[in-house]
Structures are given as structure tokens and as C-alpha cells.
Design a protein around this motif. Structure first.
Motif, PDB file in Angstrom:
ATOM      1  N   GLY D 196       0.794  -0.817   0.075  1.00 34.57           N
ATOM      2  CA  GLY D 196      -0.191   0.165  -0.097  1.00 34.57           C
ATOM      3  C   GLY D 196       1.385   1.355  -0.341  1.00 34.57           C
ATOM      4  O   GLY D 196       1.794   1.550   0.851  1.00 34.57           O
ATOM      5  N   ALA D 197       0.743   1.550  -0.729  1.00 39.34           N
ATOM      6  CA  ALA D 197       1.298   3.055  -1.115  1.00 39.34           C
ATOM      7  C   ALA D 197       1.348   4.453  -0.060  1.00 39.34           C
ATOM      8  O   ALA D 197       2.623   4.589   0.390  1.00 39.34           O
ATOM      9  N   ASN D 198      -0.088   4.313   0.237  1.00 42.20           N
ATOM     10  CA  ASN D 198       0.502   5.066   1.047  1.00 42.20           C
ATOM     11  C   ASN D 198       1.013   7.474   1.588  1.00 42.20           C
ATOM     12  O   ASN D 198       1.878   6.673   2.239  1.00 42.20           O
ATOM     13  N   GLY D 199       1.312   7.359  -0.540  1.00 39.88           N
ATOM     14  CA  GLY D 199       1.697   8.362  -0.867  1.00 39.88           C
ATOM     15  C   GLY D 199       3.066   8.299  -0.936  1.00 39.88           C
ATOM     16  O   GLY D 199       3.686   8.998  -1.256  1.00 39.88           O
ATOM     17  N   GLU D 200       3.469   6.873  -0.618  1.00 47.02           N
ATOM     18  CA  GLU D 200       4.944   6.860  -1.483  1.00 47.02           C
ATOM     19  C   GLU D 200       5.012   6.404  -2.220  1.00 47.02           C
ATOM     20  O   GLU D 200       3.631   5.761  -3.174  1.00 47.02           O
ATOM     21  N   THR D 201       6.113   6.077  -2.890  1.00 43.28           N
ATOM     22  CA  THR D 201       6.229   6.026  -4.692  1.00 43.28           C
ATOM     23  C   THR D 201       5.317   3.898  -4.374  1.00 43.28           C
ATOM     24  O   THR D 201       5.485   3.363  -3.433  1.00 43.28           O
ATOM     25  N   ARG D 202       4.870   3.737  -5.403  1.00 45.78           N
ATOM     26  CA  ARG D 202       4.162   2.853  -5.323  1.00 45.78           C
ATOM     27  C   ARG D 202       5.629   1.276  -5.719  1.00 45.78           C
ATOM     28  O   ARG D 202       6.085   1.370  -6.899  1.00 45.78           O
ATOM     29  N   HIS D 203       4.913   0.005  -5.506  1.00 47.46           N
ATOM     30  CA  HIS D 203       5.519  -1.070  -5.680  1.00 47.46           C
ATOM     31  C   HIS D 203       4.919  -1.829  -7.106  1.00 47.46           C
ATOM     32  O   HIS D 203       3.780  -2.259  -6.251  1.00 47.46           O
ATOM     33  N   VAL D 204       5.678  -1.737  -7.859  1.00 52.56           N
ATOM     34  CA  VAL D 204       5.006  -3.100  -9.128  1.00 52.56           C
ATOM     35  C   VAL D 204       5.979  -3.929  -9.593  1.00 52.56           C
ATOM     36  O   VAL D 204       6.751  -3.826  -9.170  1.00 52.56           O
ATOM     37  N   LEU D 205       4.779  -5.186  -8.803  1.00 57.47           N
ATOM     38  CA  LEU D 205       6.099  -6.859  -8.980  1.00 57.47           C
ATOM     39  C   LEU D 205       5.486  -6.926 -10.447  1.00 57.47           C
ATOM     40  O   LEU D 205       4.215  -7.432 -10.853  1.00 57.47           O
ATOM     41  N   VAL D 206       6.115  -7.566 -11.857  1.00 61.52           N
ATOM     42  CA  VAL D 206       5.798  -7.768 -12.542  1.00 61.52           C
ATOM     43  C   VAL D 206       6.514  -9.647 -13.294  1.00 61.52           C
ATOM     44  O   VAL D 206       8.115  -8.787 -13.078  1.00 61.52           O
ATOM     45  N   SER D 207       5.893  -9.857 -14.153  1.00 63.00           N
ATOM     46  CA  SER D 207       6.822 -11.141 -14.836  1.00 63.00           C
ATOM     47  C   SER D 207       6.291 -10.889 -16.058  1.00 63.00           C
ATOM     48  O   SER D 207       7.059 -12.287 -16.502  1.00 63.00           O
ATOM     49  N   LEU D 208       6.324 -10.218 -16.847  1.00 62.68           N
ATOM     50  CA  LEU D 208       5.876  -9.530 -17.661  1.00 62.68           C
ATOM     51  C   LEU D 208       6.811  -8.497 -18.599  1.00 62.68           C
ATOM     52  O   LEU D 208       6.847  -6.911 -18.124  1.00 62.68           O
ATOM     53  N   ARG D 209       8.126  -8.209 -19.259  1.00 61.41           N
ATOM     54  CA  ARG D 209       8.905  -7.686 -20.226  1.00 61.41           C
ATOM     55  C   ARG D 209       8.616  -8.255 -21.327  1.00 61.41           C
ATOM     56  O   ARG D 209       9.457  -8.695 -21.713  1.00 61.41           O
ATOM     57  N   LEU D 210       7.523  -6.950 -21.740  1.00 60.79           N
ATOM     58  CA  LEU D 210       7.216  -7.640 -23.562  1.00 60.79           C
ATOM     59  C   LEU D 210       9.149  -6.757 -24.458  1.00 60.79           C
ATOM     60  O   LEU D 210       9.452  -6.887 -25.114  1.00 60.79           O
ATOM     61  N   ASP D 211      10.013  -5.987 -23.903  1.00 60.77           N
ATOM     62  CA  ASP D 211      11.214  -5.557 -24.525  1.00 60.77           C
ATOM     63  C   ASP D 211      11.947  -6.549 -24.148  1.00 60.77           C
ATOM     64  O   ASP D 211      12.906  -6.765 -23.425  1.00 60.77           O
TER      65      ASP D 211
END
Lengths: 348, 348, 348, 348
Positions: D196-211
Motif C-alpha cells: 500500500g503506497a500510502n502516498g509514497e512510491t508505488r511498488h509494482v511486481l511484474v512477470s511480463l517484460r515485452l522489451d
């Protein structure tokens, strides 16, 4: 021939193209029969037979097939019919024509495998969300099990709507000789079908209408269709009702016991008749109301449930106190004698 | 407070132990609110909150929790309510007490997110297979959204039956101030619950009864319970019905517009009243029939669907021609003025 | 013709009876091509085409079809191949012959749609539980995409085992002219198949062997089959290896760049050859070991992954320090020049 | 205490926050024990216990919990481990730390409930798609069943990777006394967690990297992490290897029979030792290679499968002909005597 086999052959003779279902007792002879006839040269139009991996999948596959204009069908019983309700609501919204045979067993829950008519409300009133209405046909013989699929497809395509054939565990297993009606396999116009645009206008079938006015018009359209079916396509059988003081109202398998009771009562000199709805939905309210107005003193509703069609009869008759009922359930049937006694008692 | 929040807090105040659901608009604030309050020291009895991976899973988890005697609940809307019908039939057969909140949206199919009352039949008559009957409660304010969960659990445990709270998209989003009723958090006796035998008699809850007589007795038992609820626990509100010539019958959100119309018509000197069923099932037929017998000339049923409760009203009133109706659907609401005009027109 | 189309036609020419799959990029042209040819008079033996509702369903449907002795196939990529591992383990235990085409994309996770060879371990070593081994074939041209399904069915039925065709996103999309080999559509004896007993001995295929000795014998039998395939049916291509000091080892699409590099290096006067395994499993260890013993000084393994086949090469060569490697991944390919430079550098 | 109970308590003592699993023999005592301790005041950090409705759901729930930085775990066996491979590949790509306990039973397919080590390849090499590598720990006693969860979480969070604890049916059921190590419940820094970002930087975890370049860098990063673990965190036990001519290599339960055999052989005057990998992946190749270079004449690999770890031993030793093997499977174990004889025979 068993009733379940008859409904399968009736569908094939009516030009069935695609069948999808998950097997469930007491309807399993339907897919078994169709599996046996799949790829038979006698039924070249029967192109897809598929045992799905769940009831939900089956109804959604039927939706997919029907969207192409194919004559599609599935069969199920109780728990499976419940699982199909979301799909039926979507199909009603998309106006897709197909047949669902519900071979009613004892319920609720797992219940048992005995005959019942307890899915009457579910088929005719409720079932899925959002307030659509199905056309519901109720056979009372193996002969009708064979002939109603043809009528079912005719009504399904005429009104672009799912049609339920509401049978029961007894009818499904009953063996009777039948004569195939010389079915003229109808070709229905399906200008709406999604058959591949091939350069022409693309058809899209949706069940989503976010705009309130649009959705409202659509639901009104569905309602009008149902009212039109009510005006033009109700079906029922009357037996010795012309001079009757008492009329028994019954559908499906139990109507046969009622006819027997009528005969016994007529032999005893009583003016008793039988009214048998074949379309349970739209319900033949008008002819029943007419009988009520023309001097019938009492109505006796006989059902294999705790009392469901009795509501529709009371609504037509408009005097609750003249409507009596017999209900048996859990797989049990009343005897003809029991019906006779009830009529004698209520006629005093 | 929003209606959806109110129903969540109402359930918590009533001692909710376990909540399971798959989120679906327009009911999603219910799980959101409960998620927020999960593990809050204010609700120590709220021990399980679980977002299931499907609607089917949610209802079956509710069944599992209810089988232990816990106060369990789920919430859903249209398509999700359809997917839950198999589970509801099983729960009815097993006599499990819990609450399902159905926040009715526009249907059938995906339809839209507007308010409707089109799941009336599904909740009160059909839905699942096998002919059981639910208890159905219809709030018409945020205040009632907060108070009906408590009544819901009381009736659910009194009759050992699922209870449906039938709200709508408008009520769910409506914001109103509420006063929490001083709920005495009831403890219900659950001698049937499967809480672990610990050396004592083992409880088993089944929905399967292969023996016809056994199943028949069980269905009769279910029917008797429903009739008992009909005698003892129907709930309705009357407003200025004592001297009324015309009575408007409406439930849920639209009943508020009807009350407004009654006020306008009374100002105009017309003897108009409002009858609002709170238990849609069992339906308050007896008090309505009494009003019909005591000189009311006309009834006007106002519903957000194509006409469903109107059947129950006609059944109670027994003269179809004195029952008028207004139906709006697709997310649309009638105006108070429209209701006023209809009453004026039908009173001529 | 695209590689994915070629594999579809190759399977059809080899007598494919049944295809089941859930579409996934970059393998989707395989079901698309087969859907187009379904019911075409050119392929009368192609009797079942079914898009399943999940990868799990697809592999289990393949199992069902293969159990009847049919030539069955599915195709997938990365995530779908993972979801099929439980089914593959069951199929190995039941000794069912069929083909799974895995069109390898970039991974792990969703990764991307670029070509990779990172499913090498999964196909040849791990994958499912319980220690069985697949036969794995690796095409390196559209021509081989068309011809390997025929070999695949031959080996699958000879050893009663699933066969994996491990292609990649590049091969699947590559367009090349092909010449159909004059495939003699083999009929395989399937005395074990569950085709309906018809009065004769009933066949049962199981993957459950509770008795330890029984299970032990069965696993030993599976191991012996694999060893027999290793003795009799390994396939590989050698190019200018006779006098080579340095041998490049590569499979699939990247082997073509390696061949180009060999040509460039030979032009420069260097004694370089190429060894290309076609059966990745069983791995052609024996011929590679023979080359190692006969004076080759260095091996260069080029793979589109972080280094997987290199283990099998080292095992065959038995001197880790003479085995060099180039690995590219994430959808990237090395250039022929890069390979040339690496060989020049390692040869100093 | 049973091994399965020990692993459960070991996880609790190591600060387990969330457990999700679908029960499967022979691992079912793990969820049973955790269910019993759920909400016990002794383990206030153990906040979520959930029996999922499938193996797929369990692994995806673990992924969800681990993404928040929680210490999450699941346990399974054979078929369930296969079904989890897609999830494991996604987790590897997203770099999520958690523990999967695989209590290996006899396979492939349903196989039986006997002990095996046949998931070695699946855990250490293959399994899911896309070429990631797991850290794999192999306990050989109930004591280690209790202590490895703590090490498992340490390595999982240090390298942000799934950790497999590969036990077997025998270890799971074995009863031994244990001493709880004084675990210092580690708090791991999880600056990447989605709390939960609570105003700070949002973390996103991905398993998709198209590039392609992006994906390539990411896979290289994963590879580097594994190499770092290989340098710093391999674990193994040696027993009397200093002067050994023959070294037995074995992991898990069967290593105990091997130790017994070493004792017998030492009594007979033979210079025999035991090398037991505890991290099966990364494999302790370097210390084994060192032993090979320091004069050991023969290695005997003893495994409960058809030969899987033997590949890693041969790769380390680099002379295939000095590596002998004993393999038992299907639930069978070799006797200490059998191992003694094999060593005597191969030492001639």
C-alpha cells in the motif's frame, strides 16, 4: 423406447446441429443416445457432440453454437439446471434460440432421483437474474418427448429465446411405443447470426447495455415477445371440460393419472374434466379463466411439488377458495383413487 | 453512510463471524467495508473474511461456515446471484442459516449497473432447483440496510434457512445518516451444528435423501417451516391505509417515491395509502387480502421490473382487474408525479 | 508457409485424429490452421478439433483421446506447458502416445513473445513429478516442423510415450518453402487401447500402483523403454565434424546461425564443425562422447537460454573446461559473427 | 514428533505469516498441524491459514501474500507440485520469496504414497517454463524438517526467490525427538513489497517484460543471483571423507542408510565416506570436485529414483566411469547391507 431416448431422437429428427452437456442422472440417456448416433449417416446435420467438463461450460457452449444460428441443445437435471441459470439469463438477453431439457428429479439439494415437478417455478418464473421469461414445454408421454423438440426449436427460433422442456425422472425412464410425426425439418431464417461477416455487415450479439434507455427498450422488447407468445402460442389439452363442474389441472406425467381419475369419476356420473397446460410458460391463463367464468365450480390442481402451478391457476381463476390442490413430492406419486376421492370430497 | 456500508456494519453489529464473496458491482463496497474492519478490535467475533475465486466458491464456503453454526454472509449481484442458486438449493435442503445480500442491478445478462427489482422472482420463487422457498427481506433505506442483517440472522437461525436481503444498485450507493439500533447481539442455539463431536454425538448435515418417503417428509418439513414463517414473521409497513380507496403497493427504493406520491395525493384530497412488504417472501398476503375485503377499490403496484410482485398482489386481492401497475426497468425510475397521475387516472 | 502452419499440416499428413488445445501466443497459428482444415475432405481421419477452456483440460482431453489409440496432439507455449505438467506425468505413467508441441517463448513468468530455448530442462528433465522422461524433438526449419510430427507419432507409438516437439517463437513465425515428404501414414498396433471391449478382454489404463513392488517394476519398465530409445532412436545432424578441432553444439533455430558461422570459419581455414541434436531427449551423448575422444579440442555450446543443454554436453564430453558456451535469452539471438569471434578466441 | 509436524512448527517458529494449500497425502499433516495452531496465542504472527480449492489457487495465493512481504508457505506432493509449476515460474520472474514443501511420493502419475526422491529434476532443473532456478533444500531428519524452514526463509528473502524443501513420504511420517534450535526470528527488509503506497512510491511486481533487452537483463539478473547463491550459500555435510577412497553421495532420508553403511565399512577397515548435499540446488559441485581431484577413487550415488542427482555428481567429478549408482524407487528403499556390498564390489 425410453422417454430420454425419444427426446434425443426427437431433437435429431428436428435437425439438431449441436449438443453439449455434462451428464447427470436421470437425464443421462439423452447424451448416451446422441453419442451413439453422432456421425451416423442418418443425421448428417448433427455436427457437434461434446461432453463438457461442467454444467457451466455446457450452457456457455450452447450459447456459442446458438449464436451462429445452429440448432443447439443441452439436457440436465436439478443441480445442473441451477448451475445453468446465469447462462440462461445471458442467453435471454442475447435472444438466443436453443433447447434445454430439464429432467426434473427430487430436490432441493442433491435430493433423490425420483420424479418431481419442483423446478416449475425455476423454469417458468425465476431461475436466473434480471427478470426474463422462458418458454417452457411440458410433455406427458414418450410420444410428446419425441415431438416437443421440434415444437421447441420452432418457438425458440420464432421468438429468439431459450426454450425449456420440463420433463421428469419418470418420463425419462418410461418406455412406450411411439410414432414419429412426419417432421418437416424447418429451416429458420437467422439474419442475426454470427456466421462470419465475409465482407458483409458484422453481427454482434451482446448482453450488456450500459445506457439505461437502451436497456429499458431492450427489456420491453423481451416482454413484448413473451406477450406475443402468450397471445399466439399457448398450448394445452382439454378433456371432457365442456360440461364439467370440476376441472382437474395438471401437467406432465401426473396428468395421466388425472385423466384416469376423470374417467373413473365420469363412470360414477360426475361432471369432471381435465385441463393440461403444455406450455407452462406462457401459461394458458386465458382459456382457464374462460372456463372459470363459464360455470366451473371447483378446480383441483395436482402437482408433484409443494404447490407451484397452483399460483398460476389461482391467478387465472381469481377465486382462491375454489382452487383445491394435491401435492406429492420426494419422488412419490398420488394414486388415481386418491385423486378421485379428493374430487368427491371437494364436490360435496 | 452508503447503503452498502450500512449493510456491512449492520452485519458486524449483529455478530457476523464469517464473510465470503467474489466482488461484483454494485455490491463491492460491502466486501471493501468488511475487509477494512477485519481484525478491528471493535468486532472480535468477525473471524473470517475471504475473497473467493468465484461466486460458486463463495456460496459453498458460506455453506461450510454456516454448517458450524457461525453467522455467515455473502453479497453479490445479478450474474453472481444466478451462479449461487445451486448452493442455495443445497443450503435450503441442509437447513443452513445465513444471509445472502443481492444488490439487484439491471438485467438480464450483463445488463447494466442501474437499480432494478428484477430478481424478485428469482429470490422469492425460483432460483434454484427442487422447490424450496427463501425468506426474502427488502430494505428501503440506508437505515434498514443497517438493521435488516440483524433481523436476517434472527429469522435465518429461527427457521434454519438462508435469508436473502434484496437491495438494489440505488440503495447500495445512497448516502443517508443512520442511527444504529441498539442491537442485542443474539446468540442462537445451534444443537445441529458440526462443531467437532468431541466424544459426543456426531452431527451430519446432508442434502441427499435417496429414500422417497424420507425425502417427502423432509420437503414437507421445509414447507411447514415456511408456512410457520408466513403465520408469525411477515413484516410490512402501512402508511395511511385506514381510510384508503386506493392503495399503492411497492417495496424497496421505489416505495419512497410512492410515499411521496401518497403525500401529494392526500394534499389533493384523495384517500390514498401505501402498503410496503418488507418480507417479500413469505409475502404479506393476509393483511393485503384484508385490505382488499375492507373496501379498497384499487391497488397500484409499482415495481422496477416488468411485473413480478404484481402476481403476489393479485393472488392476495383475487380480482385482477382492480390491480394496476407501473413498471420501469433498465435502470430507470418512475417520478412521483407519474405515480400521482396514474392514481388519478385509475381513480376516475 | 509459416512454421506453425507446417507443424499443423505435418500432423495432418501423419494422420492426426484429434487435436485439443487452448490457444496461446506464439503457437496460435497451429490451432487456427487445424480449425481451417477441420472437416476438409483432404483429411478424413481428422475427426476431433476442440478448443478447450483451459490448458489443463486440453492435456486431459489428449490423454482421453490417446487412450483410445487415436493420434492425438496439443500445442502450447511456456505458461501453458507448465500447466500441462501434471497431465504429462499421468500420461507417462499410463504410457500414452501423443504429441505436445511447445513453441518456446521468453520466460519465466509471462515473459515475452520472443524466441527462447529455455524450456529445455522442463521438456527433457523435469516438468512433471515422479521422474519419467519424455522423448523431445527439436526442429530447426519449417521443413522439419512439417516432418517431425510424423517421426513424433512413430516414436510415441513405438515407445508408448508422450513426445514433445520443442520449437520456438522464431521457428513458429518463420516462412520458408517446404516439400512434403511422402509420408506413409503409419497405422500403429494399439492392442492396449480402450476402444470398447465388445465382449473381449477389457483394457484398463492406470497411473495408480499402490503396491510398492508393482510400482517399482513399472518405473523400471519406463526406464528401460527410455534406454532402448537412447540406443536405437537418437537423431542428430553433423556438419563438417570429421576433421574438426572445434565443434559447435546447438539445436533448433540457433543451429542455423551456427552453421553459417562454421562456413565462415572454414573459409578462414579453421577446422570447425557443427553437431546438432535432433532428439534432445534421449540426448545423443554417445556420438558426442566419441567425437570428444577422437581429438576434438573444444566444444562451444550455443543456446537461447542461460545454459541448459550445456550440462548434457559436459556429461558426454567429461571435461568441463573444454566446453565453452554462448547464451542469449529474453528474445535476443546471437549473430553469426559473434559465434565466429567466440570460436576464434577460444581456439587460441 | 512427525516430520510433517516438525516442518509446520519449524515454519511457525521462523515467523510464518500465511499458509495456503490444498491437502494431499503424504503432506497433509502439515496443514492439519497449522490449522490446529492457527489463532494460538503462541504464534501471533501467523495471520492467515487457508485451505484453497485447488493446487493452482494455493500457489497463486502464496504469490499474493509473498508480494506483500509476508512469510508465506505452501506444502504439497507430486501431482500438486506439478500443478504449481506455472505459479513457480511466475514467482521466480517476480522474485518472490516463499517456501514450497514438496513431500515426494512415488510417481509418476498417481503412483503411490511410498517415499521417493523422483522430483529431484523437477525441483532443481525443470518444473516450470522459462529457465529459472529454484533454491532446493533437502532435510534428512525430523530435526532438519524443523530447522530448514528458518534457513528457507532466510535464503528466500536474501535472494528474493522461491525455496523448495524437498522431503519425502518417509521423512514426513517419521517420528523422532527434536530440539528446537533457538531461532532468532528474522525480520527481512522488503523495500520492494506491495504494502500500500500510502502516498509514497508505488511498488509494482511484474512477470511480463515485452522489451527483449529488458527481459534479457532481467533473466541475467536472475542467473547472477543463482550464481551468487552457489558461491555463498551451498550447504552440505561430509562424514569421514578426509581419507576416503570411496565416497557415497546421497541426500535426504536415504543418506541415513548410507551413513550406517559407512560405519559398517569403516568397521571392516575400508576408507569410505559420505557426502550429503543439503542444498540440492545450487548443487555443492565445488567441494565435490575438490574431493574428486584429491584422490577419491570412486563415488557411489544412492538415490530413490531412476538416477537424477547422479548427473550433477558426474558433472562435478568429470569422469563418468568412476561414478556408480544404486537406485530404488516405487516406494522401496535399499538396505544398508546392499549399499555395503555395492561399495565392496566396486572397490575391487
Amino acid at each position: 423406447m425410453k422417454g430420454n431416448e425419444a427426446i434425443a431422437y426427437g431433437a435429431l429428427k428436428a435437425g439438431l446441429n449441436a449438443y453439449f452437456a455434462y451428464p447427470i442422472t436421470p437425464s443421462s440417456e439423452i447424451p448416451e443416445t446422441l453419442a451413439k448416433e453422432f456421425r451416423s449417416p442418418s443425421y448428417p446435420e448433427f455436427k457437434v457432440f461434446l461432453q463438457s467438463s461442467s454444467e457451466l461450460e455446457a450452457i456457455n457452449m450452447v450459447i456459442g453454437a446458438a449464436a451462429t444460428g445452429a440448432k443447439a441443445m443441452t439436457a440436465t437435471s436439478g443441480p445442473g439446471f441451477s448451475l445453468k441459470q446465469e447462462g440462461l439469463s445471458y442467453a435471454a438477453a442475447m435472444e438466443l434460440p436453443f433447447i434445454v431439457a430439464d429432467v426434473n428429479r427430487g430436490g432441493p439439494g442433491l435430493g433423490n432421483l425420483g420424479p418431481e415437478q419442483s423446478d416449475y417455478f425455476q423454469a417458468t418464473k425465476g431461475g436466473g437474474h434480471g427478470g426474463y421469461r422462458n418458454i417452457v414445454l411440458a410433455p406427458n408421454s414418450v410420444q410428446e418427448m419425441a415431438s416437443l423438440p421440434s415444437l421447441g426449436f420452432t418457438l425458440a427460433f420464432r421468438y429468439r429465446t431459450p426454450v425449456i422442456i420440463l420433463a421428469d425422472a419418470f418420463l425419462g425412464q418410461l418406455k412406450e411405443d411411439i410414432v414419429y410425426p412426419s417432421i418437416v425439418e424447418e429451416k429458420f431464417d437467422t439474419p442475426w447470426a454470427t456466421t462470419g461477416a465475409n465482407g458483409e455487415t458484422r453481427h454482434v450479439l451482446v448482453s450488456l447495455r450500459l445506457d439505461f434507455d437502451d436497456q429499458s427498450r431492450h427489456v420491453e422488447h423481451l416482454m413484448k415477445k413473451f406477450e406475443e407468445a402468450e397471445r399466439n402460442d399457448i398450448k394445452y389439452e382439454t378433456y371432457m371440460t365442456d360440461d364439467a363442474d370440476v376441472i382437474i389441472v395438471a401437467f406432465g406425467i401426473v396428468s395421466r393419472l388425472c385423466k384416469l381419475a376423470v374417467n373413473i369419476l365420469r363412470d360414477k356420473g360426475m361432471a369432471v374434466g381435465l385441463f393440461r397446460p403444455i406450455t407452462l410458460s406462457p401459461f394458458p391463463s386465458a382459456p382457464l379463466a374462460k372456463l372459470a367464468r363459464s360455470g366451473v365450480k371447483r378446480f383441483l390442481v395436482v402437482e408433484l411439488n409443494t404447490g407451484q402451478m397452483v399460483y398460476d391457476v389461482k391467478l387465472a381463476v381469481e377465486r382462491n377458495e375454489v382452487v383445491e390442490q394435491i401435492h406429492r413430492f420426494g419422488g412419490l406419486l398420488p394414486s388415481a383413487n386418491e385423486i378421485v376421492k379428493k374430487v368427491e370430497m371437494t364436490s360435496r
